[in-house]
Write a protein that holds these residues in place. Structure first.
Motif, PDB file in Angstrom:
ATOM      1  N   ASN A 144       3.621   4.197   0.906  1.00 56.32           N
ATOM      2  CA  ASN A 144       3.704   2.810   1.271  1.00 56.32           C
ATOM      3  C   ASN A 144       3.936   2.849   2.794  1.00 56.32           C
ATOM      4  N   ARG A 145       4.794   3.654   3.198  1.00 60.38           N
ATOM      5  CA  ARG A 145       5.219   3.863   4.596  1.00 60.38           C
ATOM      6  C   ARG A 145       3.771   3.910   5.533  1.00 60.38           C
ATOM      7  N   CYS A 146       3.022   4.988   4.968  1.00 61.28           N
ATOM      8  CA  CYS A 146       1.873   5.201   5.892  1.00 61.28           C
ATOM      9  C   CYS A 146       1.090   4.039   5.897  1.00 61.28           C
ATOM     10  N   PHE A 147       0.798   3.271   4.696  1.00 53.90           N
ATOM     11  CA  PHE A 147       0.049   1.984   4.803  1.00 53.90           C
ATOM     12  C   PHE A 147       0.311   1.077   5.589  1.00 53.90           C
ATOM     13  N   GLY A 148       1.679   0.817   5.561  1.00 57.89           N
ATOM     14  CA  GLY A 148       2.422  -0.200   6.231  1.00 57.89           C
ATOM     15  C   GLY A 148       2.105   0.179   8.052  1.00 57.89           C
ATOM     16  N   GLN A 149       2.487   1.492   8.242  1.00 59.62           N
ATOM     17  CA  GLN A 149       2.411   1.863   9.628  1.00 59.62           C
ATOM     18  C   GLN A 149       0.987   1.582  10.235  1.00 59.62           C
TER      19      GLN A 149
ATOM     20  N   GLN B 234       4.505  -8.918   7.163  1.00 60.10           N
ATOM     21  CA  GLN B 234       5.465  -8.481   7.590  1.00 60.10           C
ATOM     22  C   GLN B 234       6.237  -7.357   6.666  1.00 60.10           C
ATOM     23  N   MET B 235       6.420  -7.904   5.575  1.00 59.31           N
ATOM     24  CA  MET B 235       7.034  -6.940   4.506  1.00 59.31           C
ATOM     25  C   MET B 235       5.892  -5.649   4.129  1.00 59.31           C
ATOM     26  N   ILE B 236       4.738  -5.867   4.288  1.00 55.46           N
ATOM     27  CA  ILE B 236       3.858  -4.783   4.131  1.00 55.46           C
ATOM     28  C   ILE B 236       4.264  -3.760   5.315  1.00 55.46           C
ATOM     29  N   GLU B 237       4.281  -4.355   6.518  1.00 53.04           N
ATOM     30  CA  GLU B 237       4.407  -3.481   7.781  1.00 53.04           C
ATOM     31  C   GLU B 237       5.525  -2.577   7.863  1.00 53.04           C
ATOM     32  N   TYR B 238       6.646  -3.490   7.204  1.00 44.70           N
ATOM     33  CA  TYR B 238       7.952  -2.702   7.021  1.00 44.70           C
ATOM     34  C   TYR B 238       8.297  -1.765   5.760  1.00 44.70           C
ATOM     35  N   SER B 239       7.127  -1.771   5.276  1.00 45.04           N
ATOM     36  CA  SER B 239       7.057  -1.044   3.769  1.00 45.04           C
ATOM     37  C   SER B 239       8.068  -1.462   2.852  1.00 45.04           C
ATOM     38  N   GLN B 240       8.335  -2.657   2.785  1.00 49.50           N
ATOM     39  CA  GLN B 240       9.143  -3.215   1.707  1.00 49.50           C
ATOM     40  C   GLN B 240       8.227  -3.778   0.447  1.00 49.50           C
ATOM     41  N   TYR B 241       7.052  -4.041   0.736  1.00 57.99           N
ATOM     42  CA  TYR B 241       5.994  -4.294  -0.450  1.00 57.99           C
ATOM     43  C   TYR B 241       4.934  -3.753  -0.335  1.00 57.99           C
ATOM     44  N   THR B 242       4.341  -3.389  -1.632  1.00 56.85           N
ATOM     45  CA  THR B 242       3.171  -2.547  -1.600  1.00 56.85           C
ATOM     46  C   THR B 242       2.027  -3.688  -2.244  1.00 56.85           C
ATOM     47  N   PRO B 243       1.037  -3.870  -1.423  1.00 55.58           N
ATOM     48  CA  PRO B 243       0.179  -4.855  -1.711  1.00 55.58           C
ATOM     49  C   PRO B 243      -0.794  -4.458  -2.749  1.00 55.58           C
ATOM     50  N   THR B 244      -1.117  -5.199  -3.661  1.00 57.82           N
ATOM     51  CA  THR B 244      -2.360  -5.111  -4.501  1.00 57.82           C
ATOM     52  C   THR B 244      -3.606  -4.660  -3.806  1.00 57.82           C
ATOM     53  N   ILE B 245      -4.511  -4.075  -4.649  1.00 64.06           N
ATOM     54  CA  ILE B 245      -5.780  -3.590  -3.892  1.00 64.06           C
ATOM     55  C   ILE B 245      -6.549  -4.763  -3.504  1.00 64.06           C
ATOM     56  N   GLU B 246      -6.465  -5.938  -4.075  1.00 66.16           N
ATOM     57  CA  GLU B 246      -7.120  -7.125  -3.424  1.00 66.16           C
ATOM     58  C   GLU B 246      -6.684  -7.411  -1.897  1.00 66.16           C
ATOM     59  N   VAL B 247      -5.241  -7.520  -2.220  1.00 68.57           N
ATOM     60  CA  VAL B 247      -4.708  -7.711  -0.763  1.00 68.57           C
ATOM     61  C   VAL B 247      -4.950  -6.893   0.353  1.00 68.57           C
ATOM     62  N   ALA B 248      -4.874  -5.312  -0.138  1.00 66.46           N
ATOM     63  CA  ALA B 248      -5.429  -4.144   0.860  1.00 66.46           C
ATOM     64  C   ALA B 248      -6.734  -4.513   1.282  1.00 66.46           C
ATOM     65  N   ALA B 249      -7.522  -4.921   0.285  1.00 68.52           N
ATOM     66  CA  ALA B 249      -9.039  -5.073   0.897  1.00 68.52           C
ATOM     67  C   ALA B 249      -9.272  -6.147   1.863  1.00 68.52           C
ATOM     68  N   ARG B 250      -8.287  -7.264   1.389  1.00 69.14           N
ATOM     69  CA  ARG B 250      -8.571  -8.402   2.488  1.00 69.14           C
ATOM     70  C   ARG B 250      -8.091  -8.124   3.762  1.00 69.14           C
ATOM     71  N   LEU B 251      -6.888  -7.450   3.928  1.00 68.84           N
ATOM     72  CA  LEU B 251      -6.278  -7.042   5.258  1.00 68.84           C
ATOM     73  C   LEU B 251      -7.195  -5.940   5.856  1.00 68.84           C
ATOM     74  N   ARG B 252      -7.911  -5.058   5.082  1.00 69.75           N
ATOM     75  CA  ARG B 252      -8.859  -4.339   5.783  1.00 69.75           C
ATOM     76  C   ARG B 252     -10.095  -4.814   6.308  1.00 69.75           C
ATOM     77  N   SER B 253     -10.635  -5.861   5.623  1.00 71.14           N
ATOM     78  CA  SER B 253     -11.574  -6.712   6.038  1.00 71.14           C
ATOM     79  C   SER B 253     -11.216  -7.458   7.225  1.00 71.14           C
ATOM     80  N   ALA B 254     -10.187  -8.086   7.192  1.00 72.70           N
ATOM     81  CA  ALA B 254      -9.751  -8.829   8.546  1.00 72.70           C
ATOM     82  C   ALA B 254      -9.495  -8.181   9.798  1.00 72.70           C
ATOM     83  N   LEU B 255      -9.213  -6.862   9.534  1.00 70.77           N
ATOM     84  CA  LEU B 255      -8.978  -5.717  10.624  1.00 70.77           C
ATOM     85  C   LEU B 255     -10.318  -4.956  10.953  1.00 70.77           C
TER      86      LEU B 255
END
Length: 71
Positions: free
Chosen positions: A6-11, A39-60
């Motif tokens: 989770n920390r690696c993903f947020g970082q 913010q909570m994902i970056e601070y490793s306080q939330y683990t996103p769903t695969i759907e949200v992770a995919a949207r973040l990846r696409s946006a980036l």
């Protein structure tokens, strides 16, 4: 996801967002999530769903390898 993963993903999201010169607000809008959620994902306080992770990846415009680096 474990805490280390989770920390690696947020970082990785933080690093990619800064490389793209985006604010949390801009990334949130592009991924259709709240700034607080980014913010909570970056601070490793939330683990996103695969759907949200995919949207973040696409946006980036990042590969899965970049988003999941170190996991």
């Amino acid at each position: 996801m474990g805490k280390l993963r989770n920390r690696c993903f947020g970082q990785n999201i933080y690093r990619l967002r800064n490389s793209a010169q985006l604010t949390q607000e801009q990334l949130a809008e592009m991924a259709d999530i709240s700034r607080r959620y980014v913010q909570m994902i970056e601070y490793s306080q939330y683990t996103p769903t695969i759907e949200v992770a995919a949207r973040l990846r696409s946006a980036l415009k990042a590969s899965w390898d970049e988003v999941m680096k170190g996991m």
